[in-house]
Motif scaffolding. Structure first.
Motif, PDB file in Angstrom:
ATOM      1  N   SER A 200     -42.667  56.218  77.957  1.00  0.00           N
ATOM      2  CA  SER A 200     -42.235  54.922  78.496  1.00  0.00           C
ATOM      3  C   SER A 200     -42.849  54.673  79.867  1.00  0.00           C
ATOM      4  O   SER A 200     -43.328  53.567  80.164  1.00  0.00           O
ATOM      5  N   VAL A 201     -42.825  55.694  80.719  1.00  0.00           N
ATOM      6  CA  VAL A 201     -43.394  55.559  82.066  1.00  0.00           C
ATOM      7  C   VAL A 201     -44.890  55.290  82.000  1.00  0.00           C
ATOM      8  O   VAL A 201     -45.418  54.400  82.683  1.00  0.00           O
ATOM      9  N   LEU A 202     -45.611  56.057  81.160  1.00  0.00           N
ATOM     10  CA  LEU A 202     -47.056  55.876  81.053  1.00  0.00           C
ATOM     11  C   LEU A 202     -47.399  54.493  80.509  1.00  0.00           C
ATOM     12  O   LEU A 202     -48.334  53.838  80.992  1.00  0.00           O
ATOM     13  N   LEU A 203     -46.652  54.031  79.513  1.00  0.00           N
ATOM     14  CA  LEU A 203     -46.921  52.713  78.934  1.00  0.00           C
ATOM     15  C   LEU A 203     -46.694  51.612  79.961  1.00  0.00           C
ATOM     16  O   LEU A 203     -47.487  50.667  80.059  1.00  0.00           O
ATOM     17  N   LYS A 204     -45.625  51.742  80.743  1.00  0.00           N
ATOM     18  CA  LYS A 204     -45.312  50.723  81.744  1.00  0.00           C
ATOM     19  C   LYS A 204     -46.314  50.739  82.890  1.00  0.00           C
ATOM     20  O   LYS A 204     -46.796  49.682  83.336  1.00  0.00           O
ATOM     21  N   VAL A 205     -46.649  51.933  83.373  1.00  0.00           N
ATOM     22  CA  VAL A 205     -47.536  52.057  84.534  1.00  0.00           C
ATOM     23  C   VAL A 205     -48.976  51.700  84.172  1.00  0.00           C
ATOM     24  O   VAL A 205     -49.659  50.968  84.906  1.00  0.00           O
TER      25      VAL A 205
ATOM     26  N   LEU B 217     -46.609  47.249  79.714  1.00  0.00           N
ATOM     27  CA  LEU B 217     -45.907  46.812  78.510  1.00  0.00           C
ATOM     28  C   LEU B 217     -44.475  47.339  78.492  1.00  0.00           C
ATOM     29  O   LEU B 217     -44.158  48.342  79.142  1.00  0.00           O
ATOM     30  N   ASN B 218     -43.628  46.661  77.737  1.00  0.00           N
ATOM     31  CA  ASN B 218     -42.218  47.046  77.638  1.00  0.00           C
ATOM     32  C   ASN B 218     -42.063  48.249  76.704  1.00  0.00           C
ATOM     33  O   ASN B 218     -42.298  48.127  75.496  1.00  0.00           O
ATOM     34  N   PRO B 219     -41.657  49.401  77.220  1.00  0.00           N
ATOM     35  CA  PRO B 219     -41.539  50.589  76.356  1.00  0.00           C
ATOM     36  C   PRO B 219     -40.427  50.467  75.314  1.00  0.00           C
ATOM     37  O   PRO B 219     -40.509  51.080  74.243  1.00  0.00           O
ATOM     38  N   ILE B 220     -39.378  49.684  75.601  1.00  0.00           N
ATOM     39  CA  ILE B 220     -38.297  49.499  74.629  1.00  0.00           C
ATOM     40  C   ILE B 220     -38.837  48.846  73.363  1.00  0.00           C
ATOM     41  O   ILE B 220     -38.461  49.204  72.241  1.00  0.00           O
ATOM     42  N   THR B 221     -39.748  47.898  73.538  1.00  0.00           N
ATOM     43  CA  THR B 221     -40.362  47.232  72.389  1.00  0.00           C
ATOM     44  C   THR B 221     -41.139  48.231  71.543  1.00  0.00           C
ATOM     45  O   THR B 221     -41.058  48.234  70.305  1.00  0.00           O
ATOM     46  N   LEU B 222     -41.915  49.101  72.212  1.00  0.00           N
ATOM     47  CA  LEU B 222     -42.675  50.117  71.483  1.00  0.00           C
ATOM     48  C   LEU B 222     -41.755  51.032  70.697  1.00  0.00           C
ATOM     49  O   LEU B 222     -41.962  51.265  69.496  1.00  0.00           O
TER      50      LEU B 222
ATOM     51  N   THR C 203     -45.526  58.920  68.015  1.00  0.00           N
ATOM     52  CA  THR C 203     -45.143  57.949  69.044  1.00  0.00           C
ATOM     53  C   THR C 203     -46.146  57.978  70.186  1.00  0.00           C
ATOM     54  O   THR C 203     -46.549  56.931  70.715  1.00  0.00           O
ATOM     55  N   GLY C 204     -46.573  59.187  70.566  1.00  0.00           N
ATOM     56  CA  GLY C 204     -47.607  59.314  71.595  1.00  0.00           C
ATOM     57  C   GLY C 204     -48.930  58.713  71.162  1.00  0.00           C
ATOM     58  O   GLY C 204     -49.640  58.099  71.968  1.00  0.00           O
ATOM     59  N   ASP C 205     -49.276  58.874  69.887  1.00  0.00           N
ATOM     60  CA  ASP C 205     -50.504  58.277  69.368  1.00  0.00           C
ATOM     61  C   ASP C 205     -50.492  56.760  69.556  1.00  0.00           C
ATOM     62  O   ASP C 205     -51.491  56.162  70.001  1.00  0.00           O
ATOM     63  N   CYS C 206     -49.368  56.132  69.199  1.00  0.00           N
ATOM     64  CA  CYS C 206     -49.281  54.670  69.310  1.00  0.00           C
ATOM     65  C   CYS C 206     -49.237  54.218  70.769  1.00  0.00           C
ATOM     66  O   CYS C 206     -49.780  53.160  71.120  1.00  0.00           O
ATOM     67  N   MET C 207     -48.592  55.008  71.628  1.00  0.00           N
ATOM     68  CA  MET C 207     -48.567  54.663  73.052  1.00  0.00           C
ATOM     69  C   MET C 207     -49.974  54.657  73.625  1.00  0.00           C
ATOM     70  O   MET C 207     -50.380  53.714  74.316  1.00  0.00           O
TER      71      MET C 207
ATOM     72  N   ASN D  59     -44.919  41.602  71.536  1.00  0.00           N
ATOM     73  CA  ASN D  59     -43.629  41.128  72.044  1.00  0.00           C
ATOM     74  C   ASN D  59     -42.783  40.421  70.994  1.00  0.00           C
ATOM     75  O   ASN D  59     -41.612  40.117  71.258  1.00  0.00           O
ATOM     76  N   ASP D  60     -43.350  40.159  69.815  1.00  0.00           N
ATOM     77  CA  ASP D  60     -42.591  39.506  68.742  1.00  0.00           C
ATOM     78  C   ASP D  60     -41.740  40.544  68.020  1.00  0.00           C
ATOM     79  O   ASP D  60     -42.278  41.443  67.362  1.00  0.00           O
ATOM     80  N   PRO D  61     -40.405  40.457  68.105  1.00  0.00           N
ATOM     81  CA  PRO D  61     -39.550  41.474  67.478  1.00  0.00           C
ATOM     82  C   PRO D  61     -39.658  41.512  65.961  1.00  0.00           C
ATOM     83  O   PRO D  61     -39.317  42.518  65.335  1.00  0.00           O
ATOM     84  N   ASN D  62     -40.127  40.419  65.357  1.00  0.00           N
ATOM     85  CA  ASN D  62     -40.215  40.352  63.896  1.00  0.00           C
ATOM     86  C   ASN D  62     -41.643  40.541  63.378  1.00  0.00           C
ATOM     87  O   ASN D  62     -41.869  40.402  62.175  1.00  0.00           O
ATOM     88  N   ALA D  63     -42.560  40.848  64.257  1.00  0.00           N
ATOM     89  CA  ALA D  63     -43.955  41.011  63.840  1.00  0.00           C
ATOM     90  C   ALA D  63     -44.081  42.159  62.844  1.00  0.00           C
ATOM     91  O   ALA D  63     -43.559  43.246  63.062  1.00  0.00           O
ATOM     92  N   GLY D  64     -44.775  41.884  61.755  1.00  0.00           N
ATOM     93  CA  GLY D  64     -45.011  42.929  60.757  1.00  0.00           C
ATOM     94  C   GLY D  64     -43.895  43.134  59.776  1.00  0.00           C
ATOM     95  O   GLY D  64     -44.064  43.841  58.778  1.00  0.00           O
ATOM     96  N   GLU D  65     -42.723  42.533  60.012  1.00  0.00           N
ATOM     97  CA  GLU D  65     -41.593  42.760  59.115  1.00  0.00           C
ATOM     98  C   GLU D  65     -41.871  42.206  57.729  1.00  0.00           C
ATOM     99  O   GLU D  65     -41.420  42.746  56.731  1.00  0.00           O
ATOM    100  N   LYS D  66     -42.607  41.108  57.661  1.00  0.00           N
ATOM    101  CA  LYS D  66     -42.894  40.508  56.355  1.00  0.00           C
ATOM    102  C   LYS D  66     -43.783  41.404  55.511  1.00  0.00           C
ATOM    103  O   LYS D  66     -43.907  41.205  54.308  1.00  0.00           O
ATOM    104  N   GLN D  67     -44.404  42.406  56.134  1.00  0.00           N
ATOM    105  CA  GLN D  67     -45.268  43.318  55.394  1.00  0.00           C
ATOM    106  C   GLN D  67     -44.474  44.391  54.667  1.00  0.00           C
ATOM    107  O   GLN D  67     -45.019  45.140  53.868  1.00  0.00           O
ATOM    108  N   GLU D  68     -43.172  44.490  54.953  1.00  0.00           N
ATOM    109  CA  GLU D  68     -42.418  45.646  54.486  1.00  0.00           C
ATOM    110  C   GLU D  68     -42.223  45.698  52.977  1.00  0.00           C
ATOM    111  O   GLU D  68     -42.282  46.739  52.365  1.00  0.00           O
TER     112      GLU D  68
END
Length: 448
Positions: A255-260, A264-269, A406-410, A428-437
């Motif tokens: 989270s720290v590395l992603l933010k710094v 980007l918002n680490p909670i979203t990731l 998780t580290g790979d995606c970060m 930042n879209d909370p629903n992005a990719g959901e339609k692919q499920e």
């Protein structure tokens, strides 16, 4: 697929499959431990109910599920890398991608093992334990750095694909993609073909994801029907220490590395990593989870194909933060159990060896324990101490795999942001990719 199956998200369905699988495994273990196994005869053969369920049905279906995921890895990595590399207008971008990716992976691994050893020295999980073992662990010899570099280049690309040698596949795919980009119209026509193949492969990933809840169920049922609770209790302090450091590294360090580094918002990731993390937890394999990780990075996190097709396969091969954490805690634990005092220089050697070994032993089966044996030998600790932790390593392996992907995606998000290849609207879209499920299997039936 019925409407009732669609009322839950994929994450919820995977979690339900995991929970029910754990409960099934615990129930079977309690049932057969206390009352004995139920046997019966068919055509003169003595059959065991436990073996039919656990070693038969659960084991077979679980292996089929894992094989289905691994089936996608080589074609997905090869095709995705070619698609990403062939569209690079600036060849120097590939060098920047490699330097940034490898640099970040090495840094996070060094942080992971330093954090693990520091906390282990404070908590001292091995003090007061007088454990002995008659079992010895024979480690394979780790390759030298020169061998690693030489072995990255395939002499037979087809053989590399057959063996699943990811580093060699990555090198060949990158070179092939660069050649396509330099070939003019012929390269453009071939790129269009690979783009179509890539679309089909990603659809196949989606189909496999719909079967994940059932695969996760049988994997969990098999594991928890065979692992003993007394094994976990006997090593509870070590187990929960490694587990705690894994969670700390996964939630805080990333989270720290992603933010710094990317703002980007680490909670979203972390929220969007749920499906991939559950896959990784149930399969204990970064490579088997790679199709899901790539789908998550592209469709949910907005990482461009030119970046994700390179950073994620590379991360699944060399990024072993979770394994580094296990090595750090295990080294301190084994040293305390055997009453061996390690100097500051010894601990620095552990950090250096484990960090370099994360690349040097990439792609070797049982890599975590092999790397640990290599680390122990560097500081003259008894390698047979590995036998003390093998009993609980399977559960910890599941958790550290989830941390690794998780580290790979970060890292992919950070690199993509620095290269201008991150779609922040998708991130930042909370629903992005959901339609692919979900795949409408009823649609396939109607159109046969």
């Amino acid at each position: 697929m019925s409407q009732s199956a669609h009322k839950y998200s994929l994450t919820a369905r995977i979690f339900i499959g995991m929970a029910t699988g754990i409960l099934t495994g615990v129930f079977l273990q309690l049932l057969f431990d206390d009352s004995g196994d139920f046997t019966f005869s068919i055509f003169g053969l003595e059959l065991s109910t436990y073996n039919i369920l656990v070693e038969g049905i659960f084991s077979t279906l679980g292996q089929i599920f894992i094989a289905s995921l691994k089936m996608l890895v080589v074609p997905l990595v090869f095709v995705s890398l070619i698609c990403g590399t062939s569209t690079l207008s600036d060849p120097s971008k590939l060098g920047r991608l490699g330097a940034k990716s490898v640099g970040l992976y090495v840094v996070t691994t060094a942080i992971a093992i330093t954090l693990a050893m520091s906390i282990a020295l404070i908590i001292a999980p091995g003090e007061g334990l007088n454990l002995t073992t008659e079992t010895t662990f024979q480690a394979k010899e780790a390759p030298s750095l020169s061998d690693v570099i030489v072995n990255m280049f395939p002499s037979n690309p087809i053989n590399s694909m057959a063996q699943g040698n990811m580093l060699q596949i990555i090198v060949f795919a990158v070179l092939f993609g660069i050649a396509m980009a330099m070939t003019g119209n012929a390269g453009k026509r071939l790129t269009a073909v690979f783009e179509d193949i890539n679309t089909v492969i990603m659809r196949l990933v989606t189909i496999i994801m719909n079967l994940a809840p059932y695969g996760v169920y049988v994997l969990m049922a098999k594991l928890f029907s065979t692992i003993g609770g007394d094994t976990i209790l006997s090593l509870a302090k070590y187990f929960f220490l490694v587990f705690g450091v894994l969670i700390l590294h996964g939630l805080v360090t990333y989270s720290v590395l992603l933010k710094v580094l990317a703002g980007l918002n680490p909670i979203t990731l972390l929220r969007k990593m749920r499906d991939a993390a559950l896959f990784a937890f149930s399969t204990s394999s970064s490579s088997a989870t790679l199709p899901v990780t790539m789908e998550t990075a592209r469709n949910k996190l907005g990482v461009g194909n030119s970046v994700s097709s390179f950073t994620l396969p590379l991360g699944a091969t060399i990024n072993m933060d979770g394994t580094a954490i296990m090595q750090g805690v295990a080294t301190v634990f084994i040293a305390q159990v055997y009453a061996v005092d390690l100097s500051l220089g010894d601990y620095m050697m552990v950090v250096l060896t484990a960090t370099l070994a994360s690349i040097g032993t990439a792609g070797v089966p049982g890599v975590g324990l092999i790397m640990l044996a290599m680390v122990l030998q560097q500081v003259n600790l008894p390698v047979e101490g590995i036998a003390l932790i093998i009993g609980v390593d399977r559960l910890l392996d599941m958790t550290r795999t989830a941390v690794n992907i998780t580290g790979d995606c970060m890292v992919s998000c950070v690199v993509a942001k620095s290269e201008g290849a991150l779609d922040e609207d998708i991130f930042n879209d909370p629903n992005a990719g959901e339609k692919q499920e979900d795949v409408d299997f009823e649609h396939f039936e109607r159109n046969k």
